[in-house]
Design a protein around this motif. Sequence first.
Motif, mmCIF file in Angstrom:
data_model
loop_
_atom_site.group_PDB
_atom_site.id
_atom_site.type_symbol
_atom_site.label_atom_id
_atom_site.label_comp_id
_atom_site.label_asym_id
_atom_site.label_seq_id
_atom_site.Cartn_x
_atom_site.Cartn_y
_atom_site.Cartn_z
ATOM 1 N N PHE A 109 0.820 -1.213 0.000
ATOM 2 C CA PHE A 109 0.000 0.000 0.000
ATOM 3 C C PHE A 109 0.855 1.265 0.000
ATOM 4 O O PHE A 109 0.487 2.264 -0.618
ATOM 5 N N VAL A 110 1.970 1.208 0.706
ATOM 6 C CA VAL A 110 2.806 2.411 0.839
ATOM 7 C C VAL A 110 3.747 2.559 -0.343
ATOM 8 O O VAL A 110 3.813 3.617 -0.981
ATOM 9 N N PHE A 111 4.510 1.494 -0.656
ATOM 10 C CA PHE A 111 5.521 1.557 -1.721
ATOM 11 C C PHE A 111 5.579 0.188 -2.385
ATOM 12 O O PHE A 111 6.320 -0.690 -1.959
ATOM 13 N N PRO A 112 4.789 -0.056 -3.436
ATOM 14 C CA PRO A 112 4.693 -1.395 -4.041
ATOM 15 C C PRO A 112 6.021 -1.947 -4.538
ATOM 16 O O PRO A 112 6.207 -3.170 -4.552
ATOM 17 N N VAL A 115 7.890 -4.478 -2.298
ATOM 18 C CA VAL A 115 7.369 -5.825 -2.017
ATOM 19 C C VAL A 115 8.354 -6.924 -2.413
ATOM 20 O O VAL A 115 8.615 -7.844 -1.624
ATOM 21 N N PRO A 116 8.950 -6.900 -3.630
ATOM 22 C CA PRO A 116 9.925 -7.966 -3.964
ATOM 23 C C PRO A 116 11.120 -8.003 -3.013
ATOM 24 O O PRO A 116 11.632 -9.079 -2.702
ATOM 25 N N VAL A 117 11.537 -6.833 -2.543
ATOM 26 C CA VAL A 117 12.668 -6.785 -1.603
ATOM 27 C C VAL A 117 12.294 -7.464 -0.287
ATOM 28 O O VAL A 117 13.082 -8.227 0.282
ATOM 29 N N VAL A 118 11.082 -7.199 0.198
ATOM 30 C CA VAL A 118 10.634 -7.810 1.453
ATOM 31 C C VAL A 118 10.506 -9.326 1.295
ATOM 32 O O VAL A 118 10.895 -10.088 2.184
ATOM 33 N N VAL A 119 9.957 -9.771 0.160
ATOM 34 C CA VAL A 119 9.817 -11.209 -0.082
ATOM 35 C C VAL A 119 11.188 -11.875 -0.157
ATOM 36 O O VAL A 119 11.420 -12.947 0.441
ATOM 37 N N PHE A 120 12.114 -11.247 -0.860
ATOM 38 C CA PHE A 120 13.478 -11.798 -0.962
ATOM 39 C C PHE A 120 14.142 -11.851 0.411
ATOM 40 O O PHE A 120 14.809 -12.827 0.753
ATOM 41 N N LEU A 121 13.927 -10.819 1.220
ATOM 42 C CA LEU A 121 14.493 -10.784 2.567
ATOM 43 C C LEU A 121 13.912 -11.898 3.441
ATOM 44 O O LEU A 121 14.635 -12.549 4.206
#
Length: 289
Positions: A109-112, A115-121
């Motif tokens: 919602f804030v910065f789409p 999302v890939p960075v969070v998933v990779f992390l």
Amino acid sequence: MGLLFLFGVTLAAGLFFLLLDLLRLPYLSTAKAMLNTTRTEKKAARSLEAYLMTWAVKLAKLIRMNEYRRHRLKNVLKATGMNMEPEVYQAYALVKSGVILLLAIPAGFVFPLLVPVVVFLGVMVYFKEIKKADEKLSAKRASVEKELPRFVANIEQELKASRDVLAIIENYKKNAGEAFAGELTMLAADMRSSSYEAALTRFEARLNSPMLSDVVRGLIGVLRGDDSTVYFQMLAHDFKQLELQRLKGEAQKIPPKIRVFSFLMLMCFLFTYLAIIAYEIIKSLSGMF
């Protein structure tokens, strides 16, 4: 707006505590105490770790693994001092990575693009946590193997005067390193409470080291009445050669590090000379004009 914000905070806190009661989760102090009993480090558990471990214990009931993998992981956890069940260990890795993956929802919602960075992390955290026990065991095995050449040389000298394996182990334990002293303490206690050969076999299985297997084989031969003096002489010679190879390998890693600092020193000298030359040129030019 202030009242709405206060209402939202109190409502969220109330729902949180109701959910904790419905799920019958323990208090934070209880979870910390339980987590500290499974740790060998002196550092106390943090609040976040206590919450994660609480959820991991709940999730562990749903995890199934084959007998071979469970038995191997249990031995690794026991050898590294992580006193937990294999299912809890795997569930803790899943919970920790799952908490990070949940951050992808507000990130969407804030910065789409985040999302890939969070998933990779989250994936990286899972693999890091699931390999932590093996990494600790490898570090412990390397620490023990560094002391084995000195231990074998000590056994070679002790066998000339005594064949009491337990006394040899206890005498060396006083001068051993932290990791090896802990293993020898466990071995001595196991030998007092059970068969000497069975205790040595379990000692070998805990670390799964080829070098340690050779030492244990010789000690079992001593217990069976074999003249293992020549065996330990040859083993001490082989271990000494392995120790020299290891030291040479560590020494070969040093020159690249030194080369970087040597280059920096060379650049400092060059800049010093260039600064002096530039100062003299500017000084001579100012005298001409």
